[in-house]
Design a protein around this motif. Structure first.
Motif, PDB file in Angstrom:
ATOM      1  N   ALA A  68      -8.863  25.916  42.068  1.00  0.00           N
ATOM      2  CA  ALA A  68      -8.670  24.655  42.565  1.00  0.00           C
ATOM      3  C   ALA A  68      -9.573  23.616  42.883  1.00  0.00           C
ATOM      4  N   LEU A  69      -9.890  22.321  42.387  1.00  0.00           N
ATOM      5  CA  LEU A  69     -10.662  21.365  43.037  1.00  0.00           C
ATOM      6  C   LEU A  69      -9.739  20.809  44.109  1.00  0.00           C
ATOM      7  N   LEU A  70     -10.328  20.803  45.220  1.00  0.00           N
ATOM      8  CA  LEU A  70      -9.411  20.259  46.597  1.00  0.00           C
ATOM      9  C   LEU A  70     -10.129  19.077  46.870  1.00  0.00           C
ATOM     10  N   GLY A  78     -16.405  11.346  44.817  1.00  0.00           N
ATOM     11  CA  GLY A  78     -16.125  12.586  44.449  1.00  0.00           C
ATOM     12  C   GLY A  78     -17.316  13.565  44.537  1.00  0.00           C
ATOM     13  N   VAL A  79     -17.122  14.843  44.686  1.00  0.00           N
ATOM     14  CA  VAL A  79     -18.495  15.795  44.548  1.00  0.00           C
ATOM     15  C   VAL A  79     -18.367  16.541  43.589  1.00  0.00           C
ATOM     16  N   PHE A  80     -17.479  16.388  42.703  1.00  0.00           N
ATOM     17  CA  PHE A  80     -17.366  17.300  41.227  1.00  0.00           C
ATOM     18  C   PHE A  80     -17.517  16.283  40.123  1.00  0.00           C
ATOM     19  N   GLU A  81     -18.380  17.012  39.235  1.00  0.00           N
ATOM     20  CA  GLU A  81     -18.868  16.402  38.106  1.00  0.00           C
ATOM     21  C   GLU A  81     -17.843  16.048  36.875  1.00  0.00           C
ATOM     22  N   PRO A  82     -17.662  15.220  35.987  1.00  0.00           N
ATOM     23  CA  PRO A  82     -16.902  15.291  34.723  1.00  0.00           C
ATOM     24  C   PRO A  82     -16.988  16.730  34.146  1.00  0.00           C
ATOM     25  N   ASN A  83     -15.979  17.066  33.665  1.00  0.00           N
ATOM     26  CA  ASN A  83     -15.928  18.257  32.831  1.00  0.00           C
ATOM     27  C   ASN A  83     -16.294  19.590  33.332  1.00  0.00           C
ATOM     28  N   CYS A  84     -16.338  19.650  34.544  1.00  0.00           N
ATOM     29  CA  CYS A  84     -16.724  20.784  35.536  1.00  0.00           C
ATOM     30  C   CYS A  84     -16.208  22.154  35.282  1.00  0.00           C
ATOM     31  N   GLN A  85     -15.034  21.825  34.412  1.00  0.00           N
ATOM     32  CA  GLN A  85     -14.204  23.272  34.127  1.00  0.00           C
ATOM     33  C   GLN A  85     -14.795  23.934  33.219  1.00  0.00           C
ATOM     34  N   CYS A  86     -15.937  23.677  32.641  1.00  0.00           N
ATOM     35  CA  CYS A  86     -16.811  24.314  31.522  1.00  0.00           C
ATOM     36  C   CYS A  86     -17.441  25.810  32.242  1.00  0.00           C
ATOM     37  N   MET A 113     -10.023  13.941  39.392  1.00  0.00           N
ATOM     38  CA  MET A 113      -9.624  15.093  38.984  1.00  0.00           C
ATOM     39  C   MET A 113      -9.442  15.231  37.519  1.00  0.00           C
ATOM     40  N   ILE A 114      -8.940  14.204  36.928  1.00  0.00           N
ATOM     41  CA  ILE A 114      -8.670  14.287  35.531  1.00  0.00           C
ATOM     42  C   ILE A 114     -10.107  14.539  34.911  1.00  0.00           C
ATOM     43  N   ASN A 115     -11.187  13.465  35.350  1.00  0.00           N
ATOM     44  CA  ASN A 115     -12.334  13.392  34.547  1.00  0.00           C
ATOM     45  C   ASN A 115     -13.096  14.676  34.791  1.00  0.00           C
ATOM     46  N   SER A 116     -12.633  15.443  36.012  1.00  0.00           N
ATOM     47  CA  SER A 116     -13.503  16.912  36.246  1.00  0.00           C
ATOM     48  C   SER A 116     -12.758  18.002  35.167  1.00  0.00           C
ATOM     49  N   GLY A 117     -11.709  17.536  34.688  1.00  0.00           N
ATOM     50  CA  GLY A 117     -10.960  18.678  33.915  1.00  0.00           C
ATOM     51  C   GLY A 117     -10.062  19.485  34.476  1.00  0.00           C
ATOM     52  N   CYS A 118      -9.467  18.736  35.396  1.00  0.00           N
ATOM     53  CA  CYS A 118      -7.802  19.555  35.968  1.00  0.00           C
ATOM     54  C   CYS A 118      -7.109  19.454  34.798  1.00  0.00           C
ATOM     55  N   GLU A 119      -6.305  20.697  34.623  1.00  0.00           N
ATOM     56  CA  GLU A 119      -5.050  20.598  33.819  1.00  0.00           C
ATOM     57  C   GLU A 119      -3.847  20.200  34.536  1.00  0.00           C
ATOM     58  N   ARG A 120      -3.849  20.272  35.749  1.00  0.00           N
ATOM     59  CA  ARG A 120      -2.613  19.969  36.480  1.00  0.00           C
ATOM     60  C   ARG A 120      -2.722  19.401  37.868  1.00  0.00           C
ATOM     61  N   ILE A 121      -2.249  18.642  38.817  1.00  0.00           N
ATOM     62  CA  ILE A 121      -2.753  17.930  39.756  1.00  0.00           C
ATOM     63  C   ILE A 121      -1.488  18.007  40.790  1.00  0.00           C
ATOM     64  N   PHE A 122      -1.709  18.560  41.777  1.00  0.00           N
ATOM     65  CA  PHE A 122      -0.605  18.717  43.112  1.00  0.00           C
ATOM     66  C   PHE A 122      -0.971  17.735  44.088  1.00  0.00           C
ATOM     67  N   GLU A 123       0.067  16.932  44.656  1.00  0.00           N
ATOM     68  CA  GLU A 123      -0.210  16.147  45.827  1.00  0.00           C
ATOM     69  C   GLU A 123       0.523  16.666  47.075  1.00  0.00           C
ATOM     70  N   VAL A 124      -0.274  17.215  48.021  1.00  0.00           N
ATOM     71  CA  VAL A 124       0.164  17.960  49.198  1.00  0.00           C
ATOM     72  C   VAL A 124      -0.012  17.182  50.440  1.00  0.00           C
ATOM     73  N   ASN A 125       0.928  17.294  51.415  1.00  0.00           N
ATOM     74  CA  ASN A 125       0.533  17.356  52.939  1.00  0.00           C
ATOM     75  C   ASN A 125       0.644  18.487  53.536  1.00  0.00           C
ATOM     76  N   ASN A 126      -0.442  18.911  54.291  1.00  0.00           N
ATOM     77  CA  ASN A 126      -0.427  20.096  54.937  1.00  0.00           C
ATOM     78  C   ASN A 126       0.437  20.149  56.066  1.00  0.00           C
ATOM     79  N   VAL A 127       0.695  18.967  56.818  1.00  0.00           N
ATOM     80  CA  VAL A 127       1.426  18.958  57.913  1.00  0.00           C
ATOM     81  C   VAL A 127       2.860  18.789  57.982  1.00  0.00           C
ATOM     82  N   THR A 128       3.499  18.004  56.748  1.00  0.00           N
ATOM     83  CA  THR A 128       4.791  17.952  56.405  1.00  0.00           C
ATOM     84  C   THR A 128       5.176  19.096  55.500  1.00  0.00           C
ATOM     85  N   ARG A 129       4.300  19.667  54.733  1.00  0.00           N
ATOM     86  CA  ARG A 129       4.382  20.422  53.797  1.00  0.00           C
ATOM     87  C   ARG A 129       4.951  19.987  52.301  1.00  0.00           C
ATOM     88  N   GLU A 130       4.684  18.639  52.345  1.00  0.00           N
ATOM     89  CA  GLU A 130       5.445  17.863  51.321  1.00  0.00           C
ATOM     90  C   GLU A 130       4.360  18.323  50.001  1.00  0.00           C
TER      91      GLU A 130
END
Length: 172
Positions: A68-70, A78-86, A113-130
């Protein structure tokens, strides 16, 4: 449950998310080294921020079922390069934290994240657990188990080992 490896900048929320996923109370803890728990591997942000430490991330990734890229929703860059999933043969997902920040720019972080190659993206809030339940639902199933022969056949055909489709033997 799939073992999750978290990578991201310092203060993006990796350790807080680890605490939430483990059912712990949130408390500040600066990650000084890679912590390998039963279900989550939490890495120091400096590993993602320093190119020389990127190899360490690649090495630790082989201990996980999902990478997971967080990124926080209020990241300035962003610190992750495009297509870093390779660099790995594991599924790569994105997790956007701090979605409630007053300066959050979720669409921009999602694009990174899409440019980095993430297959799926989750949006979360650690405090509310959303969004945490959706992430847990994704992680709940055991990883795909393959024989060595199946893995070789998938590699020969260019099919990721986590893909749902199972290759059929090819008639010679």
């Amino acid at each position: 449950m799939k073992k999750l490896f978290l990578m991201g900048r310092s203060e993006a929320g990796k350790t807080s998310l680890t605490q939430v996923l483990n059912g712990e109370e949130l408390h500040y803890h600066k990650t000084q080294y890679t912590n390998t728990g039963e279900d989550v591997i939490d890495s120091p942000g400096e590993y993602s921020e320093t190119k020389r430490c990127g190899l360490a991330l690649a090495c630790f990734s082989f201990e996980a079922d999902v990478l997971a890229l967080l990124m926080a929703a209020d990241e300035p860059f962003g610190v992750f390069e495009p297509n870093c999933q390779c660099f790995t043969n594991r599924p790569l997902i994105g997790i956007i934290t701090k979605i409630d920040s007053p300066i959050a720019n979720v669409p921009m972080v999602r694009r990174w994240m899409i440019n980095s190659g993430c297959e799926r993206i989750f949006e979360v809030n650690n405090v509310t657990r959303e969004g945490v339940d959706e992430l847990l639902e994704y992680l709940k199933d055991d990883p795909v188990k393959l024989t060595l022969e199946q893995a070789k056949e998938r590699q020969r055909r260019g099919i990721p080992e986590w893909s749902e489709s199972v290759p059929q033997p090819v008639a010679e």
